[in-house]
Motif scaffolding. Structure first.
Motif, mmCIF file in Angstrom:
data_model
loop_
_atom_site.group_PDB
_atom_site.id
_atom_site.type_symbol
_atom_site.label_atom_id
_atom_site.label_comp_id
_atom_site.label_asym_id
_atom_site.label_seq_id
_atom_site.Cartn_x
_atom_site.Cartn_y
_atom_site.Cartn_z
ATOM 1 N N LEU A 1 0.835 -1.201 0.000
ATOM 2 C CA LEU A 1 0.000 0.000 0.000
ATOM 3 C C LEU A 1 0.871 1.252 0.000
ATOM 4 O O LEU A 1 1.800 1.362 0.791
ATOM 5 C CB LEU A 1 -0.913 0.012 1.232
ATOM 6 C CG LEU A 1 -2.057 -0.993 1.259
ATOM 7 C CD1 LEU A 1 -2.748 -0.956 2.609
ATOM 8 C CD2 LEU A 1 -3.054 -0.691 0.144
ATOM 9 N N PRO A 2 0.572 2.210 -0.854
ATOM 10 C CA PRO A 2 1.358 3.457 -0.870
ATOM 11 C C PRO A 2 1.119 4.275 0.394
ATOM 12 O O PRO A 2 -0.020 4.421 0.850
ATOM 13 C CB PRO A 2 0.827 4.199 -2.103
ATOM 14 C CG PRO A 2 0.048 3.188 -2.888
ATOM 15 C CD PRO A 2 -0.461 2.196 -1.894
ATOM 16 N N VAL A 3 2.192 4.791 0.973
ATOM 17 C CA VAL A 3 2.065 5.655 2.134
ATOM 18 C C VAL A 3 1.356 6.938 1.714
ATOM 19 O O VAL A 3 1.641 7.506 0.660
ATOM 20 C CB VAL A 3 3.449 5.978 2.720
ATOM 21 C CG1 VAL A 3 3.339 7.012 3.837
ATOM 22 C CG2 VAL A 3 4.113 4.713 3.244
ATOM 23 N N GLY B 1 -5.292 1.827 5.158
ATOM 24 C CA GLY B 1 -4.176 2.354 4.385
ATOM 25 C C GLY B 1 -2.865 1.777 4.883
ATOM 26 O O GLY B 1 -2.839 0.850 5.704
ATOM 27 N N SER B 2 -1.766 2.323 4.398
ATOM 28 C CA SER B 2 -0.443 1.851 4.799
ATOM 29 C C SER B 2 -0.197 2.152 6.275
ATOM 30 O O SER B 2 -0.417 3.266 6.746
ATOM 31 C CB SER B 2 0.636 2.538 3.958
ATOM 32 O OG SER B 2 1.924 2.243 4.472
ATOM 33 N N SER B 3 0.290 1.147 6.985
ATOM 34 C CA SER B 3 0.603 1.315 8.407
ATOM 35 C C SER B 3 2.107 1.429 8.655
ATOM 36 O O SER B 3 2.547 1.423 9.802
ATOM 37 C CB SER B 3 0.042 0.126 9.202
ATOM 38 O OG SER B 3 0.564 -1.101 8.698
ATOM 39 N N PHE B 4 2.888 1.564 7.586
ATOM 40 C CA PHE B 4 4.348 1.541 7.728
ATOM 41 C C PHE B 4 4.854 2.658 8.642
ATOM 42 O O PHE B 4 5.686 2.424 9.526
ATOM 43 C CB PHE B 4 5.011 1.642 6.357
ATOM 44 C CG PHE B 4 6.506 1.441 6.392
ATOM 45 C CD1 PHE B 4 7.040 0.206 6.732
ATOM 46 C CD2 PHE B 4 7.373 2.480 6.096
ATOM 47 C CE1 PHE B 4 8.411 0.007 6.776
ATOM 48 C CE2 PHE B 4 8.750 2.295 6.134
ATOM 49 C CZ PHE B 4 9.268 1.052 6.471
ATOM 50 N N ASP B 5 4.368 3.882 8.457
ATOM 51 C CA ASP B 5 4.816 4.980 9.308
ATOM 52 C C ASP B 5 4.421 4.760 10.762
ATOM 53 O O ASP B 5 5.155 5.155 11.683
ATOM 54 C CB ASP B 5 4.242 6.304 8.804
ATOM 55 C CG ASP B 5 4.967 6.812 7.568
ATOM 56 O OD1 ASP B 5 6.086 6.335 7.288
ATOM 57 O OD2 ASP B 5 4.409 7.696 6.871
ATOM 58 N N MET B 6 3.284 4.131 10.983
ATOM 59 C CA MET B 6 2.864 3.838 12.355
ATOM 60 C C MET B 6 3.795 2.829 13.002
ATOM 61 O O MET B 6 4.157 2.952 14.181
ATOM 62 C CB MET B 6 1.427 3.318 12.357
ATOM 63 C CG MET B 6 0.430 4.306 11.823
ATOM 64 S SD MET B 6 -1.232 3.618 11.784
ATOM 65 C CE MET B 6 -1.956 4.619 10.484
#
Length: 237
Positions: free
Chosen positions: A47-49, A96-101
């Motif tokens: 998923l795109p950030v 959505g993208s959870s990468f930053d979290m």
């Protein structure tokens, strides 16, 4: 004893599993001697950030069911959440993208306050109407409200490489341990519990891991779990 929990903010069963495990830990005689560490697992790392969309529409699209069936599935999860005292919005949520979290959760781990941020993110995603995904300002406000320094939080979010390797390392380790979905609980690197199990199962795992140490992880039980392709739920009338 250490308990490691692989989860994703997108995963409703992770939200449920954390609470059920917490209830088991609260009743565990050696609870003060248990260290809990939360590990990263993205349900969809592609998923795109910065982008997001409605959860119900995504569930319907992904599993080829109607929007009405997807909404019924959400209501079913909401009923499970209510059973353990958790608030749960059954409509209006996004994904959505959870990468930053996950990067922020590793930052919080380094500060020794990971649990506070994780709880804030879960509440924001599952119990609050304001969109969580695709908005760094929302993440900053949540982290500051949870007691973190604003400038430090902004610095992490502004640097896409900050704690990124830690997130990827967690995900790689999950694969090595045989986790195909989340939540996935590992007790002292001896026993694994997959899914949002009943509180009694977590209590059993705590007792067993405390009393008996084995060299290999043994998986206990199997219940609702979110995998890399999302949360596959039975259609409801």
């Amino acid at each position: 004893m250490r308990v490691e929990i692989w989860t994703d903010i997108n995963c409703p069963f992770c939200y449920l599993g954390k609470e059920r495990f917490g209830q088991a830990l609260a009743g565990f005689a050696h609870g003060d001697d248990v260290e809990v560490v939360h590990r990263s697992f993205e349900l969809d790392p592609t998923l795109p950030v910065g982008e997001s969309g409605p959860v119900i529409e995504e569930i319907a699209r992904k599993y080829g069911i109607s929007a009405a069936q997807a909404a019924a599935n959400e209501r079913g999860i909401g009923a499970q959440a209510a059973e353990v005292g958790l608030p749960y919005l059954t409509e209006g949520r996004d994904y959505g993208s959870s990468f930053d979290m996950h990067r922020l959760l590793h930052f919080a781990l380094a500060q020794g306050r990971q649990e506070a941020l994780l709880d804030a993110l879960y509440r924001a995603n599952f119990a609050e109407e304001e969109s969580l995904f695709g908005d760094h300002e929302r993440l900053v406000r949540l982290a500051v409200a949870a007691g973190f320094d604003e400038s430090s939080v902004r610095a992490v979010l502004a640097d896409p490489n900050a704690y990124a390797d830690d997130v990827r390392a967690d995900e790689k380790e999950a694969a090595q341990l045989g986790a195909t979905g989340v939540p996935f609980f590992v007790f002292d690197r001896k026993y694994g519990v997959s899914g949002a199990q009943p509180t009694a199962v977590f209590a059993q795992a705590l007792d067993q891991a405390w009393a008996d140490r084995e060299p290999a992880i043994q998986t206990i039980g199997g219940a609702d779990v979110c995998g890399p392709d999302g949360c596959e739920l039975p259609a409801r009338d």
